[in-house]
Design an enzyme around this catalytic site. Structure first.
Site, PDB file in Angstrom:
ATOM      1  N   ASP A 465      13.059   3.341   4.004  1.00 52.82           N
ATOM      2  CA  ASP A 465      12.312   4.181   4.945  1.00 52.82           C
ATOM      3  C   ASP A 465      12.700   5.637   4.778  1.00 52.82           C
ATOM      4  OD1 ASP A 465      14.874   3.529   5.859  1.00 52.82           O
ATOM      5  OD2 ASP A 465      14.349   3.789   7.957  1.00 52.82           O
ATOM      6  N   ARG A 469      19.750   9.063   7.058  1.00 52.25           N
ATOM      7  CA  ARG A 469      20.499   8.680   8.252  1.00 52.25           C
ATOM      8  C   ARG A 469      21.144   7.301   8.069  1.00 52.25           C
ATOM      9  NH1 ARG A 469      14.906   8.450  11.195  1.00 52.25           N
ATOM     10  NH2 ARG A 469      14.301   6.283  10.905  1.00 52.25           N
ATOM     11  N   ASP A 470      21.735   6.789   9.140  1.00 49.11           N
ATOM     12  CA  ASP A 470      22.410   5.490   9.051  1.00 49.11           C
ATOM     13  C   ASP A 470      21.361   4.374   9.089  1.00 49.11           C
ATOM     14  OD1 ASP A 470      21.548   5.815  11.605  1.00 49.11           O
ATOM     15  OD2 ASP A 470      23.494   5.564  12.570  1.00 49.11           O
ATOM     16  N   GLU A 471      20.492   4.386   8.102  1.00 49.94           N
ATOM     17  CA  GLU A 471      19.405   3.415   8.066  1.00 49.94           C
ATOM     18  C   GLU A 471      19.125   3.053   6.599  1.00 49.94           C
ATOM     19  OE1 GLU A 471      16.532   4.093  11.000  1.00 49.94           O
ATOM     20  OE2 GLU A 471      15.482   2.242  10.572  1.00 49.94           O
ATOM     21  N   ASP A 478       6.671   0.264   6.128  1.00 52.17           N
ATOM     22  CA  ASP A 478       6.551   1.482   5.331  1.00 52.17           C
ATOM     23  C   ASP A 478       6.117   1.113   3.910  1.00 52.17           C
ATOM     24  OD1 ASP A 478       8.522   1.462   7.456  1.00 52.17           O
ATOM     25  OD2 ASP A 478       9.025   3.509   6.943  1.00 52.17           O
ATOM     26  N   TRP A 533       4.140  -5.155   9.303  1.00 53.50           N
ATOM     27  CA  TRP A 533       5.409  -5.071   8.573  1.00 53.50           C
ATOM     28  C   TRP A 533       5.512  -6.337   7.705  1.00 53.50           C
ATOM     29  CZ3 TRP A 533       4.437  -1.500  11.944  1.00 53.50           C
ATOM     30  CH2 TRP A 533       5.165  -0.318  11.966  1.00 53.50           C
ATOM     31  N   GLU A 741       8.754  12.054   8.856  1.00 57.99           N
ATOM     32  CA  GLU A 741       8.551  10.825   9.617  1.00 57.99           C
ATOM     33  C   GLU A 741       7.669  11.080  10.845  1.00 57.99           C
ATOM     34  OE1 GLU A 741      12.142   9.356  11.400  1.00 57.99           O
ATOM     35  OE2 GLU A 741      11.367   7.320  11.485  1.00 57.99           O
ATOM     36  N   HIS A 771      10.205  10.506   4.810  1.00 60.84           N
ATOM     37  CA  HIS A 771       9.651   9.176   5.047  1.00 60.84           C
ATOM     38  C   HIS A 771       8.324   9.122   4.294  1.00 60.84           C
ATOM     39  CE1 HIS A 771      12.106   7.305   8.117  1.00 60.84           C
ATOM     40  NE2 HIS A 771      11.145   6.458   8.438  1.00 60.84           N
TER      41      HIS A 771
HETATM   42  C1  BGC Z   1      12.177   3.218  10.419  1.00 53.44           C
HETATM   43  C2  BGC Z   1      10.715   3.076  10.149  1.00 53.44           C
HETATM   44  C3  BGC Z   1      10.397   1.645  10.423  1.00 53.44           C
HETATM   45  C4  BGC Z   1      10.541   1.518  11.910  1.00 53.44           C
HETATM   46  C5  BGC Z   1      10.108   0.223  12.451  1.00 53.44           C
HETATM   47  C6  BGC Z   1      12.377   3.041  11.878  1.00 53.44           C
HETATM   48  O1  BGC Z   1      13.673   3.207  12.272  1.00 53.44           O
HETATM   49  O2  BGC Z   1      12.685   4.410   9.936  1.00 53.44           O
HETATM   50  O3  BGC Z   1      10.219   3.717   9.121  1.00 53.44           O
HETATM   51  O4  BGC Z   1       9.239   1.146   9.903  1.00 53.44           O
HETATM   52  O5  BGC Z   1      11.852   1.839  12.324  1.00 53.44           O
HETATM   53  O6  BGC Z   1       9.916   0.341  13.735  1.00 53.44           O
END
Ligand code: BGC
Length: 895
Positions: A465, A469-471, A478, A533, A741, A771
């Protein structure tokens, strides 16, 4: 049939062969598949082909061949020779029969198999004993083993992978240029092995094979829950390496990781993907990876359990350095050195410094600056994104972090040492650029470039995504939104093919698809089966097939597609429809409350059922493409049924929002008879909003295609070319170099969105400047503005739909796509009401030109006057259309 093939030679035709790397092909489970491009001064079309496979490049003995075969071939053709065996080297070549005779054989293409069977592995995974890394971020294990060779080898291969990420070297020379190998897969079921040719790195005498291990995705931080963000896959990292050497006398030596290896730690005190890397050069061990180093004080390694059944040869492209920038230097508030790469990237900073022993160097990273010029780090959430160094001497030192990357454009360097040089290294999964686009509108051209960068930055081992960040997770929503664009911008076939294998692995027994792949979010309500998703399971394989003609991916994914649809069927209520569950829905609809991005205008239940119907329909299409008509019928009937029920229930509602209309049209929910009415409703909504985008993740990719399908080009361009918030070009005007984003990540007054979010499971914060999801509009830019679209019925650009739709204000467009058949391209311009274009189609490609003609137009193709739609064959064609149909956005773009 083959009697009809020619016998004469065709010396004017040459053939270039490529072997597709696919999960089945490289793992020896299926035959190899081939593509070839043809250039010819003599022939117009291919009428047949012949393929040979052999163990030697001379094709002298052991040759297996197809014999002459009638057909157009060229794409996705099964090679003779069957599946590969472990370590097998196979050469392939092809020649084609054309209307002018037989071409010569192509240059051979060569493939070499890695280790395909668990029994091929003698090595075992090893690591530092009592490594504290399971409890906290800790020093990177160093592993080494010295061995002696009587002579320099004739041939040597290193097969290597790890739990965690690794780098290996032979005699102090780094093996290969991959970063963060083995990448990120569904580790419990699938760990990728890279095979390197290391013949040139070994010598007679003592040699040293050495490796370093980082936590990576395996043991490092993943996700935002500080209580359980480490050790997602295991508590121990481990290196598994098997070096297979053939000596000049034909004898073989194997050196693998085993109990005889020695372990220690060195200067890398910690390395984490989110937090960065801490290096203390006072702990370095000079020469540790070369012969002559005394490792008697090192500990014997610990063996780590690793089931060889999960090992598979690497099919996904490796991560490499993609670009290098020389950043601009200036002084940041507080006196630190600010570096500006000029481009938001995923990557690292490399510095050259001179200081004193004990001097520290700290590098912090951010995507944007606060209005006061300081780094904006709030949107990194808990990711520290900081690299630190302690110097060990007063010489010139090159500093570069290990086993981490950051999403950034700016970096701040704080140090007492002298900063001699700085470079920014952008990293990415190494997918070749596949297309070009430019036009006379600089903002749109820059937006296209921003989308390309967002893809590069977010294709790091998996489609993420965001990179900062912490992701940085493989969010499926996406991915599905962006997949068609991704397949155009870069050759991402094997990248997706590999990720789809993980998607299927991480599907639950009931068929639910996780929201992120690989799944590290578990089985909570957000984590599984969310509409739009989960449908990545059907949408991504189909996008790959349309772009590259890939029936193997379809066949491989069909069980996963079926399982998803079966899961959705099982969740239907008595009325045969889904409903009542939490959905991300039209996520980040600009009209949803900024802190509740799931509360979009368009009903989530409507969207859930529309995507259900769509997935059933794509499953039917995939079944048709692989020849399973029975299943195709079943899923097509289900799709029609769900679509009809969905339309009956939500028809009124759908007409009230841009996303509602776009989904009805593009996902085939509205019946054909209603399409015009839905199109008018959508056009009205867009006009009434002055072209303002009112869609989120699910609607945005579909709005312009829906307007185009129903003939509302003026409204489509009104949206595309708008500069006011929210719009695609607003962010370009704000200086963005990647796609944001949130539409309003930076407001017109320069203030930065606080990103605050209230979700049903708690409060959070979400703001990224990188994003790719909203960049999905670029697919439309190729298809409609440039007018280059692959035909799903003749995929892989075998047949292209050439339907440019020019607009007032853009008087020049150039675009091309490097297909497996060769480059397909167009340059067009408009002036004085005339549209003029040059098309280039390679051998084997036909195009249907749907010119932008109005009632008064005269169409001329290669100097001949024609009318209606025109079929173009391979070659260069000149097209002109007088009194052309040029869209005029309803109102001038609002600046
Ligand atoms: C992500 C998104 C993702 C979404 C889902 C976010 O934290 O960065 O791109 O699809 O959460 O809700």
């Amino acid at each position: 049939m083959t009697d009809l093939l020619p016998t004469a030679a065709d010396p004017g035709t040459t053939v270039r062969l490529t072997v597709r790397s696919t999960p089945a092909g490289v793992s020896g489970r299926g035959p190899l598949r081939l593509d070839w491009s043809v250039t010819s001064s003599t022939a117009e079309r291919q009428v047949g082909y012949e393929i040979e496979a052999a163990p030697t490049p001379e094709f002298a003995a052991g040759v297996q061949g197809t014999g002459p075969v009638a057909g157009a071939g060229q794409l996705d053709v099964v090679a003779p020779g069957g599946p590969l065996r472990s370590r097998e080297v196979r050469h392939l070549r092809v020649r084609v029969a054309t209307d002018a005779g037989w071409s010569d054989w192509s240059e051979p293409a060569t493939v070499e198999a890695g280790l395909l069977a668990p029994a091929d592995w003698q090595a075992v995974a090893v690591t530092l004993p009592d490594d504290p890394g399971a409890r906290q971020q800790s020093p990177v294990p160093l592993l080494r083993r010295a061995f002696e060779l009587p002579a320099a080898p004739r041939r040597a291969r290193l097969h290597v992978t790890s739990l965690g990420v690794h780098e290996v070297s032979l005699n102090g020379v780094r093996v290969g240029d991959h970063l963060l190998d083995p990448g990120w897969t569904a580790y419990r079921q699938r760990l990728l092995v890279t095979s390197h040719d290391v013949t040139g790195l070994l010598a007679a005498g003592v040699n040293v094979l050495a490796g370093r291990l980082g936590d990576g995705w395996y043991r490092g931080r993943l996700g935002w829950d500080p209580q359980e963000d480490r050790c997602r896959y295991g508590r121990q990292v481990g290196l598994l390496a098997q070096l297979e050497i053939e000596l000049p006398d034909g004898s073989r030596v194997t050196v693998g990781t085993d109990e005889s290896w020695r372990a220690a730690t060195g200067e890398v005190r910690s390395a984490d993907l989110y937090d960065g890397c801490a290096v203390d050069l006072r702990h370095r061990r000079p020469g540790w990876d070369r012969p002559g180093f005394d490792d008697s004080g090192w500990a014997p390694v610990a063996v780590v359990p690793l089931d060889p059944a999960i090992l598979q040869p690497r099919v996904a492209p490796p991560v490499r350095v993609a670009r290098t920038f020389r950043p601009e230097r200036s002084v940041a508030p507080g006196g630190a050195v600010r570096l500006d790469a000029g481009q938001n990237v995923a990557g690292v900073v490399r510095l050259t410094v001179r200081g004193r022993p004990g001097d520290t160097v700290t590098v912090r990273h951010a995507e944007v600056l606060e209005p006061d010029g300081s780094l904006h780090t709030r949107s990194l959430r808990t990711a520290k994104a900081t690299d630190t160094y302690v110097l060990a001497d007063d010489g010139e030192t090159v500093l570069e972090p290990s086993f981490t990357f950051h999403g950034f454009r700016y970096a701040e360097v704080t140090t007492g040492a002298e900063l001699l040089a700085a470079e920014v290294l952008a990293i990415s999964s190494d997918t070749p650029v596949r297309s070009t686009f430019s036009c006379s509108d600089p903002a749109l051209t820059r937006f296209h470039e921003n989308v390309r960068w967002s893809q590069r930055d977010n294709f790091v081992a998996v489609p993420t995504d965001c990179p900062q960040r912490d992701e940085r997770l493989g969010w499926t929503g996406d991915a599905q939104a962006f997949a068609p664009t991704a397949c155009t911008l870069f050759d991402s076939r094997s990248f997706w093919a590999s990720w789809l294998v993980d998607l299927a692995h991480d599907q639950t027994a009931e068929g639910a698809v996780p929201s992120v792949v690989p799944n590290v979010l578990g089985d909570g309500q957000f984590a599984l089966g969310r509409a739009g998703w989960a449908d990545a399971a059907t949408i991504v394989p189909w996008a790959v097939h349309v772009a590259y003609a890939d029936t193997e991916v379809l066949a491989a994914q069909l069980p996963s597609m079926r399982a998803l649809v079966g899961y959705l069927q099982g969740r239907c209520q008595d009325d045969g429809l889904l409903g009542g569950e939490f959905q991300f829905g039209d996520w980040l609809d600009p009209d949803a409350p900024g802190d509740r991005p799931h509360e979009a205008k368009t009903s989530s239940d409507y969207l859930a059922n529309a995507f259900f119907a769509h997935s059933a329909r794509l499953t039917a299409r995939a079944a048709t493409a692989v020849g399973d008509t029975e299943q195709a019928r079943t899923f097509a009937a289900l799709a029609e049924d769900v679509a009809a029920r969905t339309w009956a229930r939500w028809r009124e509602h759908a007409l009230t929002t841009q996303t509602g209309c776009a989904v009805a049209l593009e996902l085939g929910i509205a019946p054909d008879a209603a399409a015009a009415e839905v199109g008018r409703a959508l056009a009205r909504l867009v006009r009434d909003a002055g072209g303002r985008i009112a869609t989120g993740f699910l609607g945005t990719p579909l709005v312009l295609p829906a307007l185009t399908r129903t003939g509302h080009l003026a409204e489509a361009y009104l949206m595309l070319l708008r500069h006011e918030l929210p719009s695609w070009l607003y962010q370009v005007d704000q200086g963005a170099t990647t796609v944001w984003e949130r539409w309003d990540a930076i407001r017109a007054d320069g203030s930065i969105h606080d990103g605050v979010m209230h979700m049903p499971d708690g409060d959070s914060q979400m703001l990224s400047f990188n994003h790719y999801a909203y960049g999905a509009v670029v697919d439309w830019v190729y298809r409609t503005l440039a007018g280059l679209a692959p035909d799903p019925d003749a995929p892989g650009y075998r047949h292209v739909l050439l339907a440019p739709r020019p607009v007032a204000g853009i008087d020049r467009v150039s675009a091309s796509v490097e297909t497996a058949l060769g480059p397909v391209g167009v340059d067009w311009s408009t002036g004085g009401g005339t549209f003029e274009a040059t098309y280039r189609l390679p051998f084997g490609v036909t195009g249907t030109l749907l010119p932008p003609a109005g009632p008064e137009s005269v169409l001329s193709v290669d100097g001949r006057e024609l009318s209606g739609s025109v079929t173009l064959g391979p070659g260069t064609h000149r097209v002109s259309v007088t009194a052309a149909d040029i869209a005029r956005p309803m109102q001038p773009s609002l600046r």
